[in-house]
Design a protein around this motif. Structure first.
Motif, PDB file in Angstrom:
ATOM      1  N   ASP A   1     -13.711  10.256  -4.595  1.00 31.35           N
ATOM      2  CA  ASP A   1     -12.727   9.981  -3.547  1.00 31.35           C
ATOM      3  C   ASP A   1     -11.482  10.847  -3.718  1.00 31.35           C
ATOM      4  N   ARG A   2     -10.938  11.332  -2.597  1.00 33.41           N
ATOM      5  CA  ARG A   2      -9.664  12.045  -2.634  1.00 33.41           C
ATOM      6  C   ARG A   2      -8.555  11.009  -2.763  1.00 33.41           C
ATOM      7  N   LEU A   3      -7.679  11.188  -3.751  1.00 34.78           N
ATOM      8  CA  LEU A   3      -6.657  10.185  -4.047  1.00 34.78           C
ATOM      9  C   LEU A   3      -5.256  10.712  -3.803  1.00 34.78           C
ATOM     10  N   ASP A   4      -4.412   9.843  -3.300  1.00 31.14           N
ATOM     11  CA  ASP A   4      -2.977  10.109  -3.196  1.00 31.14           C
ATOM     12  C   ASP A   4      -2.299   9.234  -4.240  1.00 31.14           C
ATOM     13  N   TYR A   5      -1.639   9.863  -5.211  1.00 34.21           N
ATOM     14  CA  TYR A   5      -0.931   9.118  -6.248  1.00 34.21           C
ATOM     15  C   TYR A   5       0.453   8.721  -5.732  1.00 34.21           C
TER      16      TYR A   5
ATOM     17  N   TRP B   1      -0.734   2.454 -15.884  1.00 37.64           N
ATOM     18  CA  TRP B   1      -1.408   2.295 -14.601  1.00 37.64           C
ATOM     19  C   TRP B   1      -0.810   3.236 -13.569  1.00 37.64           C
ATOM     20  N   THR B   2      -1.640   3.717 -12.644  1.00 37.62           N
ATOM     21  CA  THR B   2      -1.194   4.554 -11.530  1.00 37.62           C
ATOM     22  C   THR B   2      -1.560   3.855 -10.227  1.00 37.62           C
ATOM     23  N   TYR B   3      -0.614   3.828  -9.287  1.00 40.00           N
ATOM     24  CA  TYR B   3      -0.916   3.289  -7.961  1.00 40.00           C
ATOM     25  C   TYR B   3      -1.489   4.425  -7.135  1.00 40.00           C
ATOM     26  N   VAL B   4      -2.682   4.215  -6.575  1.00 40.02           N
ATOM     27  CA  VAL B   4      -3.367   5.248  -5.800  1.00 40.02           C
ATOM     28  C   VAL B   4      -3.797   4.704  -4.448  1.00 40.02           C
ATOM     29  N   SER B   5      -3.994   5.627  -3.521  1.00 37.67           N
ATOM     30  CA  SER B   5      -4.607   5.318  -2.242  1.00 37.67           C
ATOM     31  C   SER B   5      -5.786   6.269  -2.077  1.00 37.67           C
ATOM     32  N   ALA B   6      -6.975   5.717  -1.824  1.00 37.89           N
ATOM     33  CA  ALA B   6      -8.151   6.544  -1.564  1.00 37.89           C
ATOM     34  C   ALA B   6      -8.022   7.024  -0.119  1.00 37.89           C
ATOM     35  N   PHE B   7      -7.683   8.273   0.043  1.00 31.99           N
ATOM     36  CA  PHE B   7      -7.278   8.845   1.317  1.00 31.99           C
ATOM     37  C   PHE B   7      -8.289   8.615   2.434  1.00 31.99           C
TER      38      PHE B   7
END
Length: 127
Positions: A82-86, A98-104
């Motif tokens: 998945d392409r992720l936006d950190y 921990w890192t907050y991510v959004s699976a684009f």
């Protein structure tokens, strides 16, 4: 199968999120530690990785969590390609980063272990 897993986990996440309310981020008594409690709101998007260059990815399939701790519920599934936006990273109550991510591509968002991402997030969450 991937779509099925996303639907199942996403449905469970919706029930979890709407049954508990939203909690605010809690700061630990230790200096430099910022813990986002289970169900807390999304942190600010401070990390530029993903927006203008190569998209970061997870090294393995991961359960995105509702807060920065293993005790928080899974809100969705982040898969290894998945392409992720950190957004930013922080230390959790479990002494793990921990890192907050959004699976684009899928809209799944949540906290995942910092060490399971490549490259790693460069921005710290606000304290």
């Amino acid at each position: 199968m991937r779509d099925f897993l996303r639907l199942v986990l996403g449905g469970a996440a919706a029930v979890t999120l709407f049954s508990g309310g939203v909690a605010s981020a809690e700061q630990s008594s230790e200096v430099g530690i910022q813990h986002y409690s289970c169900g807390s709101s999304r942190p600010p998007n401070l990390d530029a990785q993903g927006a203008g260059g190569a998209w970061p990815t997870a090294e393995i399939d991961l359960g995105a969590r509702s807060g920065s701790a293993t005790s928080c519920s899974i809100t969705g599934l982040v898969l290894d390609n998945d392409r992720l936006d950190y957004y930013c990273h922080t230390w959790g109550a479990d002494d793990q980063r921990w890192t907050y991510v959004s699976a684009f591509d899928w809209g799944v968002a949540g906290w995942v272990p910092y060490t399971k991402l490549y490259p790693r997030s460069q921005a710290s969450c606000p304290k």
